[in-house]
Design an enzyme around this catalytic site. Structure first.
Site, PDB file in Angstrom:
ATOM      1  N   CYS A   1     -12.446  -1.095   1.001  1.00  0.00           N
ATOM      2  CA  CYS A   1     -11.026  -0.872   0.737  1.00  0.00           C
ATOM      3  C   CYS A   1     -10.550   0.468   1.292  1.00  0.00           C
ATOM      4  O   CYS A   1     -11.126   1.509   0.955  1.00  0.00           O
ATOM      5  CB  CYS A   1     -10.784  -0.939  -0.770  1.00  0.00           C
ATOM      6  SG  CYS A   1      -9.117  -0.445  -1.267  1.00  0.00           S
TER       7      CYS A   1
ATOM      8  N   TYR B   1      -0.551  -4.196   6.447  1.00  0.00           N
ATOM      9  CA  TYR B   1      -0.512  -5.279   5.461  1.00  0.00           C
ATOM     10  C   TYR B   1       0.805  -6.044   5.539  1.00  0.00           C
ATOM     11  O   TYR B   1       0.835  -7.270   5.363  1.00  0.00           O
ATOM     12  CB  TYR B   1      -0.707  -4.724   4.045  1.00  0.00           C
ATOM     13  CG  TYR B   1      -2.122  -4.303   3.755  1.00  0.00           C
ATOM     14  CD1 TYR B   1      -3.030  -5.182   3.181  1.00  0.00           C
ATOM     15  CD2 TYR B   1      -2.560  -3.013   4.058  1.00  0.00           C
ATOM     16  CE1 TYR B   1      -4.332  -4.797   2.913  1.00  0.00           C
ATOM     17  CE2 TYR B   1      -3.861  -2.618   3.801  1.00  0.00           C
ATOM     18  CZ  TYR B   1      -4.744  -3.511   3.233  1.00  0.00           C
ATOM     19  OH  TYR B   1      -6.044  -3.125   2.978  1.00  0.00           O
TER      20      TYR B   1
END
Length: 345
Positions: free
Chosen positions: A56, A187
């Site tokens: 992440c 994203y």
């Protein structure tokens, strides 16, 4: 792993809302760990555990700052595996799939011990109080700033000043732009639910990367002449760009390795102790290509790209600058936190 765990692991999450622009939920647990304990959570060595998956980018920031400041002795690190389902991140890399300090398999257990009906995503990074097993905060933008300003008693000798007071306004301004268009921008492109939303995010992303390319042409770091919080926040996205975002998220105007200034800048940081030694390219690829099954339904993880280029000469020393300012580089990672052989560059 129990039968229940195996069943849960087959339930994927959903990331794309058809016809919609991707909007990140930025409502995090606002509690802070501070010197004065104003929220009921005082800074205290050994009291908390940082949970930060290598895959992440938001969690990667905390791992880098923890390394640079030398907080390993005061704050332990739990590392979930690269994949998870709709339920939460899991400690499947640990013996029996159980975090050895917190004694849990699913990170959500720490959230539910604090909030029985926690309604939002179970995210990393998260800081958990060891004794109670309760999550304290998952507010990733604040966590690293508090490491830098509230945990100073536990910084190593020679720890750099990553958030110098006289540069904070400029660092904050740059961070806001980079978050909107780059960190979250990839994203917004990858999870776009319409062609229009994708193209809007794509354009903003590459406009900002061009801006960064120009900004960094004649200065080694983003703000001032030393590494700051701003460089850390940009680096974790750049480190994933060619491996994941270029293909998986369709951010494919060009690769990072085709932007000469940003590619040299990223390699400069990667080769700096505390940065590249936190990057696990295999886990990064596994996370994105397996977890985002609505984007990559086959679950096939790419074999490439070749990561050896990250170790090539970058020439950024010619711009001057002092990476650690008046401080010193951190020592090597502790043995249990080393990136596995073959997973890095």
């Amino acid at each position: 792993m129990t039968t229940e765990q195996s069943t849960q692991a087959t339930t994927p999450g959903s990331y794309v809302e058809p016809g919609e622009e991707y909007t990140r939920d930025t409502n995090y647990i606002e509690d802070r760990i501070t010197r004065d304990g104003r929220d009921g959570w005082p800074v205290e060595a050994g009291r908390y555990r940082l949970v930060a998956a290598r895959a992440c980018p938001w969690a990667n920031r905390t791992a880098i700052v923890r390394r640079l400041l030398g907080l390993e002795g005061a704050l332990s690190l739990g590392m979930p595996g690269p994949t998870h389902d709709a339920r939460s991140w899991t400690f499947d890399l640990d013996d029996d799939g159980i975090d050895p300090v917190l004694g849990i398999h699913w990170l959500q257990d720490a959230y539910f011990r604090r909030f029985a009906d926690y309604p939002r995503g179970i995210t990393v990074p998260a800081i958990v109080e060891v004794a109670s097993g309760k999550v304290v905060t998952n507010n990733f933008p604040r966590i690293t700033l508090d490491f830098e300003t509230e945990w100073t008693e536990h910084h190593r000798d020679g720890a750099p000043d990553l958030y110098p007071e006289h540069l904070r306004a400029e660092i904050d301004e740059v961070n806001d732009l980079v978050f909107r268009d780059v960190n979250n921008g990839v994203y917004r492109a990858g999870f776009a639910g319409s062609q229009e939303a994708y193209e809007k995010a794509y354009t903003r992303l590459f406009d900002r990367l061009d801006w960064l390319e120009a900004r960094l042409e004649n200065q080694r770091f983003l703000v001032g002449d030393t590494i700051t919080e701003a460089d850390i926040r940009l680096f974790t996205t750049l480190a994933r760009f060619d491996a994941v975002y270029h293909g998986h998220f369709k951010c494919n105007r060009n690769k990072l390795s085709e932007m000469p200034v940003l590619w040299a800048y990223a390699r400069d940081l990667f080769q700096t102790p505390g940065f590249g030694d936190t990057i696990d390219f295999e886990q990064i690829k596994q996370h994105y290509y397996i977890v985002h099954s609505d984007i990559n339904p086959t679950g096939i993880v790419p074999a490439g790209p070749d990561a050896s280029g990250w170790l090539t000469a970058h020439g950024r020393e010619a711009l001057g600058g002092r990476p650690f300012g008046d401080g010193t580089p951190p020592g090597p990672p502790i043995e249990s936190e080393r990136v596995p052989e073959g997973h890095g560059a």
